[in-house]
Design a protein around this motif. Structure first.
Motif, mmCIF file in Angstrom:
data_model
loop_
_atom_site.group_PDB
_atom_site.id
_atom_site.type_symbol
_atom_site.label_atom_id
_atom_site.label_comp_id
_atom_site.label_asym_id
_atom_site.label_seq_id
_atom_site.Cartn_x
_atom_site.Cartn_y
_atom_site.Cartn_z
ATOM 1 N N ARG A 97 0.845 -1.190 0.000
ATOM 2 C CA ARG A 97 0.000 0.000 0.000
ATOM 3 C C ARG A 97 0.884 1.244 0.000
ATOM 4 N NH1 ARG A 97 -0.706 2.956 4.841
ATOM 5 N NH2 ARG A 97 -0.132 1.900 6.761
ATOM 6 N N LEU A 98 0.261 2.387 -0.218
ATOM 7 C CA LEU A 98 0.952 3.657 -0.070
ATOM 8 C C LEU A 98 1.121 3.966 1.417
ATOM 9 C CD1 LEU A 98 -0.727 5.851 -2.815
ATOM 10 C CD2 LEU A 98 1.700 5.249 -2.667
ATOM 11 N N TRP A 99 2.237 4.569 1.752
ATOM 12 C CA TRP A 99 2.536 4.994 3.114
ATOM 13 C C TRP A 99 2.792 6.507 3.082
ATOM 14 C CZ3 TRP A 99 2.380 1.535 7.177
ATOM 15 C CH2 TRP A 99 2.261 0.193 6.822
ATOM 16 N N PRO A 100 1.732 7.323 2.975
ATOM 17 C CA PRO A 100 1.922 8.763 2.828
ATOM 18 C C PRO A 100 2.568 9.421 4.049
ATOM 19 C CG PRO A 100 -0.392 8.243 3.153
ATOM 20 C CD PRO A 100 0.331 6.935 2.981
ATOM 21 N N GLU A 101 2.543 8.744 5.193
ATOM 22 C CA GLU A 101 3.218 9.300 6.367
ATOM 23 C C GLU A 101 4.734 9.319 6.181
ATOM 24 O OE1 GLU A 101 1.823 5.076 7.678
ATOM 25 O OE2 GLU A 101 1.276 6.558 6.192
ATOM 26 N N TYR A 102 5.251 8.482 5.263
ATOM 27 C CA TYR A 102 6.689 8.497 4.937
ATOM 28 C C TYR A 102 6.960 9.518 3.843
ATOM 29 C CZ TYR A 102 6.589 4.085 7.544
ATOM 30 O OH TYR A 102 6.405 3.125 8.503
ATOM 31 N N HIS A 103 6.267 9.401 2.732
ATOM 32 C CA HIS A 103 6.202 10.429 1.694
ATOM 33 C C HIS A 103 5.123 10.012 0.700
ATOM 34 C CE1 HIS A 103 8.407 8.305 -1.521
ATOM 35 N NE2 HIS A 103 9.347 8.019 -0.654
ATOM 36 N N ALA A 104 4.704 10.921 -0.154
ATOM 37 C CA ALA A 104 3.521 10.727 -1.009
ATOM 38 C C ALA A 104 3.617 9.522 -1.937
ATOM 39 C CB ALA A 104 3.245 11.995 -1.817
ATOM 40 N N SER A 105 4.821 9.138 -2.358
ATOM 41 C CA SER A 105 4.976 8.038 -3.312
ATOM 42 C C SER A 105 5.502 6.751 -2.681
ATOM 43 C CB SER A 105 5.925 8.461 -4.437
ATOM 44 O OG SER A 105 5.375 9.547 -5.141
ATOM 45 N N TYR A 106 5.622 6.689 -1.370
ATOM 46 C CA TYR A 106 6.191 5.524 -0.693
ATOM 47 C C TYR A 106 5.195 4.371 -0.767
ATOM 48 C CZ TYR A 106 9.225 3.292 2.831
ATOM 49 O OH TYR A 106 10.115 2.485 3.494
ATOM 50 N N TYR A 107 5.539 3.333 -1.548
ATOM 51 C CA TYR A 107 4.678 2.172 -1.733
ATOM 52 C C TYR A 107 5.455 0.956 -1.257
ATOM 53 C CZ TYR A 107 1.485 -1.122 -4.016
ATOM 54 O OH TYR A 107 0.584 -2.120 -4.276
ATOM 55 N N GLY A 108 4.946 0.269 -0.229
ATOM 56 C CA GLY A 108 5.708 -0.835 0.329
ATOM 57 C C GLY A 108 4.861 -1.926 0.926
ATOM 58 N N THR A 109 5.529 -3.045 1.175
ATOM 59 C CA THR A 109 4.940 -4.185 1.872
ATOM 60 C C THR A 109 5.972 -4.706 2.859
ATOM 61 O OG1 THR A 109 3.840 -6.338 1.611
ATOM 62 C CG2 THR A 109 5.686 -5.894 0.138
#
Length: 126
Positions: A97-109
């Motif tokens: 999923r996106l992790w906007p708390e890290y930055h707007a484009s941070y997509y991780g699992t």
């Protein structure tokens, strides 16, 4: 120009080399990485080099959790890493999923490896 990284390599002590190697074979393949070297029981993984080494644990006392984040070229590679982890029975901590708390484009699992480490695949591209 050659890129430079402050991290040359890391060695993870693992309780079962074969089980850990099978896990990393599966989850790193979608990221374009695989086994690079074997030195005795030690096995390295990377793309063209060997920054990750699996080494036998020298004792079997409880270890502190390690967090490793592997870079993915795109979000599809993150999703493929996640599917590979599911296929080998890894515990899923967080699905892709996106992790906007890290930055707007941070997509991780995030998943657990056989030794309980927190292993992540992340793409920073929009």
């Amino acid at each position: 120009m050659q890129s430079w990284s402050i991290l040359d390599h890391i060695a993870l002590q693992v309780n079962d080399i074969a089980a850990s190697a099978a896990f990393y074979d599966a989850v790193l393949a979608p990221l374009g990485a695989g086994r690079q070297k074997q030195f005795g029981e030690n096995i390295s993984f990377g793309i063209t080099d060997h920054p990750l080494w699996l080494v036998p644990a020298t004792d079997h006392t409880p270890a502190r959790e390690v967090h490793l984040a592997f870079g993915a070229v795109d979000r599809a590679a993150v999703d493929a890493f996640h599917r590979a982890a599911l296929a080998v029975g890894a515990k899923i901590l967080h699905p892709p999923r996106l992790w906007p708390e890290y930055h707007a484009s941070y997509y991780g699992t995030f998943v657990r490896d056989p030794d309980g480490n927190n292993i992540e695949a992340v793409c920073h591209q929009p």
